[in-house]
Design an enzyme around this catalytic site. Structure first.
Site, short mmCIF file in Angstrom:
data_model
loop_
_atom_site.label_atom_id
_atom_site.label_comp_id
_atom_site.label_asym_id
_atom_site.label_seq_id
_atom_site.Cartn_x
_atom_site.Cartn_y
_atom_site.Cartn_z
CE LYS A 1 -2.13 -1.12 3.79
NZ LYS A 1 -1.25 -2.60 4.42
NE ARG B 1 -4.82 -1.35 10.03
CZ ARG B 1 -3.70 -0.82 9.14
NH1 ARG B 1 -3.79 0.50 8.83
NH2 ARG B 1 -2.61 -1.85 9.29
NE ARG C 1 7.99 -2.17 6.15
CZ ARG C 1 6.34 -1.90 6.48
NH1 ARG C 1 5.68 -1.81 5.55
NH2 ARG C 1 5.90 -2.80 7.59
NE ARG D 1 5.83 0.04 10.35
CZ ARG D 1 4.87 -0.15 9.57
NH1 ARG D 1 4.65 0.55 8.41
NH2 ARG D 1 3.86 -0.65 10.18
NE ARG E 1 1.85 -4.63 11.28
CZ ARG E 1 2.96 -4.38 10.61
NH1 ARG E 1 4.31 -4.71 11.01
NH2 ARG E 1 3.24 -3.90 9.36
#
Ligand code: AP5
Length: 215
Positions: free
Chosen positions: A13, A88, A127, A161, A172
């Site tokens: 996203k 969400r 990431r 993160r 998640r």
């Protein structure tokens, strides 16, 4: 044009939203980014959100819908918006309708990035981002052209993160399946949902999104 990018953690996203910002001058409203900024600044919202985010759970609907409404008030009515990570939950979807209507806006597309969840842990745990400009990278799929130097701004500082570890990613994803995926029928009933193959290369995904938006 106002759109929602929907998909589980790591679906791409943020990556695709950034492309739309660069290529079409749209504005990305990422509730995740806004909450991380609040945590970093130590604001009252950040203090409430920090532990929830680190556990991979969802921050309260009131908080996120509040920050989205405030962010929209800062934008000119002509600016096209990419909602990234919002809504969400069903309650957030309802709030978004109210928020948009109150500002004379409407929703044009909901683009779902379809991905194989097993691949997402690999994407997320690899990431990292530029600490200066936020440009996103990946240990295998997207390294800076010059090792250790951001392609976009030249910074040599990068960060990861705190919620990008495997255990939190699994939570998640469970939150996505239980609370976010079920909101799709709301938009299907309005015939504004398009699905793209999120497992394709970043360029191919961007091409599919362009087809939807140009269609
Ligand atoms: P948020 O920041 O929204 O995180 P997320 O939804 O978990 O999504 P990610 O940012 O992890 O993934 P992404 O889909 O943007 O993927 P990306 O493009 O980076 O939310 C974080 C937390 O904040 C939540 O857990 C919650 O606590 C809270 N929160 C936020 N919004 C909320 C809300 N509305 N309500 C309640 N709580 C909220 O890509 C991932 C990696 O894969 C990158 O390294 C990228 O380079 C790579 N990649 C991308 N596309 C491809 C591709 N096609 N092929 C190969 N690699 C790719």
């Amino acid at each position: 044009m106002n759109i929602i990018l929907l998909g589980p953690p790591g679906a791409g996203k943020g990556t695709q939203a950034q492309r739309l910002v660069d290529e079409r001058g749209m504005k990305q409203l990422s509730t995740g980014d806004m909450l991380r900024a609040a945590v970093k600044a130590g604001t009252p919202i950040g203090l409430k959100a920090k532990a929830v985010m680190e556990a991979g759970e969802l921050v309260s609907d009131e908080i996120v819908s509040g920050i989205i409404g405030d962010a929209l008030d800062e934008l000119s009515p002509e600016t096209g918006i990419i909602f990234d990570g919002y809504p969400r939950t069903a309650a957030q979807a309802e709030s978004l309708d109210e928020i948009l209507e109150a500002r004379g806006r409407s929703l044009h597309h909901v683009i779902e990035l379809e991905v194989n969840e097993d691949a997402l842990v690999d994407r997320i745990t690899g990431r990292f981002t530029c600490a200066n400009c936020g440009e996103g990278y990946h240990d295998r799929y997207k390294l800076p052209a010059k090792e250790g130097v951001c392609d976009k701004c030249g910074s040599t500082e990068f960060k990861r993160r705190p919620d990008d570890n495997e255990e939190t990613v699994r939570t998640r994803m469970a939150e996505y399946r239980a609370k976010t995926a079920p909101i799709l029928p709301i938009y299907e009933a309005r015939s504004i949902v398009s699905r793209v193959d999120g497992m394709a290369s970043m360029d191919a995904v961007a091409g599919q999104i362009a087809d939807v938006l140009n269609g």
